[in-house]
Design an enzyme around this catalytic site. Structure first.
Site, mmCIF file in Angstrom:
data_model
loop_
_atom_site.group_PDB
_atom_site.id
_atom_site.type_symbol
_atom_site.label_atom_id
_atom_site.label_comp_id
_atom_site.label_asym_id
_atom_site.label_seq_id
_atom_site.Cartn_x
_atom_site.Cartn_y
_atom_site.Cartn_z
ATOM 1 N N ASP A 74 0.867 -1.186 0.000
ATOM 2 C CA ASP A 74 0.000 0.000 0.000
ATOM 3 C C ASP A 74 0.903 1.235 0.000
ATOM 4 O OD1 ASP A 74 -2.010 -1.874 0.330
ATOM 5 O OD2 ASP A 74 -3.057 -0.740 1.887
ATOM 6 N N LYS A 117 -6.805 3.452 -3.194
ATOM 7 C CA LYS A 117 -7.212 3.417 -1.785
ATOM 8 C C LYS A 117 -7.497 4.837 -1.310
ATOM 9 C CE LYS A 117 -5.180 2.178 2.730
ATOM 10 N NZ LYS A 117 -4.033 1.517 3.375
ATOM 11 N N LYS A 154 -10.046 0.261 -2.477
ATOM 12 C CA LYS A 154 -9.951 -0.055 -1.054
ATOM 13 C C LYS A 154 -10.392 1.166 -0.255
ATOM 14 C CE LYS A 154 -6.727 -1.246 2.690
ATOM 15 N NZ LYS A 154 -5.375 -1.736 3.042
#
Length: 212
Positions: free
Chosen positions: A89, A151, A180
């Site tokens: 991430d 995300k 996400k």
């Protein structure tokens, strides 16, 4: 809805101890969460804890500000993968987005995707710091760079996930890329709201409470 499989069970706190990460991993095994999300210093420990489970290990890169150099992020990615991370991430350079340095943002993401060697890469765009046009542009760049997810947030800035942002992101990236939702998701109702808005993964530290 099998909420557990949506969840990246997360502890990225500065004061997280080995005991805390052990608990995180044990909870992830017990609930069969998609992954645990930890800082890279705990990746090898988490790998040992999770070796007999299906739970993946997610590590963060350029976290939480995203303002380090691209070469630093690439090295972080390389090391995290070597230590056993299954997913990365990464935080984009928000300043570059605001300065419209889109080529540099895309090049950075591409470099990290390349270094991840096929592992899942999620691009944190920090929606709370962007206007709608910038959110759309950041999502388009991440998709063009062949990342796997966009995300919403780190959870360490001025705001977290909203259903409106998730809808916008999902609409922008379309098929072939996922969203996400992360930041401020603390209960089942909110998690379901995010999934209904289009999220395919949920980042949360209150994952056990969400699934009760």
């Amino acid at each position: 809805m099998d909420l557990e499989k949506y969840i990246d069970h997360t502890n990225l706190n500065q004061n997280a101890t080995e005991k805390d990460i052990k608990k995180l991993c044990e909870e992830a095994i017990a609930h069969n969460f998609a992954s645990v999300c930890v800082n890279s210093s705990y990746v090898s420990f988490a790998k040992e804890m999770l070796k007999n489970s299906e739970v993946k290990i997610c590590s963060v890169v350029g976290f939480p500000l995203g303002m380090c150099t691209t070469s630093t992020k690439v090295f972080e990615t390389k090391e995290a993968i070597a230590l056993g991370a299954d997913e990365i991430d990464m935080v984009i350079n928000v300043g570059w987005v605001k300065d419209k340095k889109f080529d540099e943002v895309e090049k950075e993401i591409k470099n990290i995707v390349t270094e991840a060697k096929g592992k899942t890469v999620k691009v944190i765009i920090e929606t709370c710091l962007l206007n709608e046009e910038e959110k759309i542009q950041a999502c388009k760049i991440a998709k063009s760079a062949k990342a796997h997810f966009v995300k919403t947030a780190t959870g360490f800035s001025t705001g977290g996930a909203t259903a409106e942002d998730v809808k916008l992101m999902a609409k922008t990236v379309g098929n072939g890329m996922s969203v996400k939702a992360s930041g401020g998701i603390r209960d089942k109702k909110t998690a379901i709201l995010m999934i209904e808005a289009g999220a395919k993964r949920i980042g949360a530290s209150k994952s056990v409470d969400i699934c009760k």
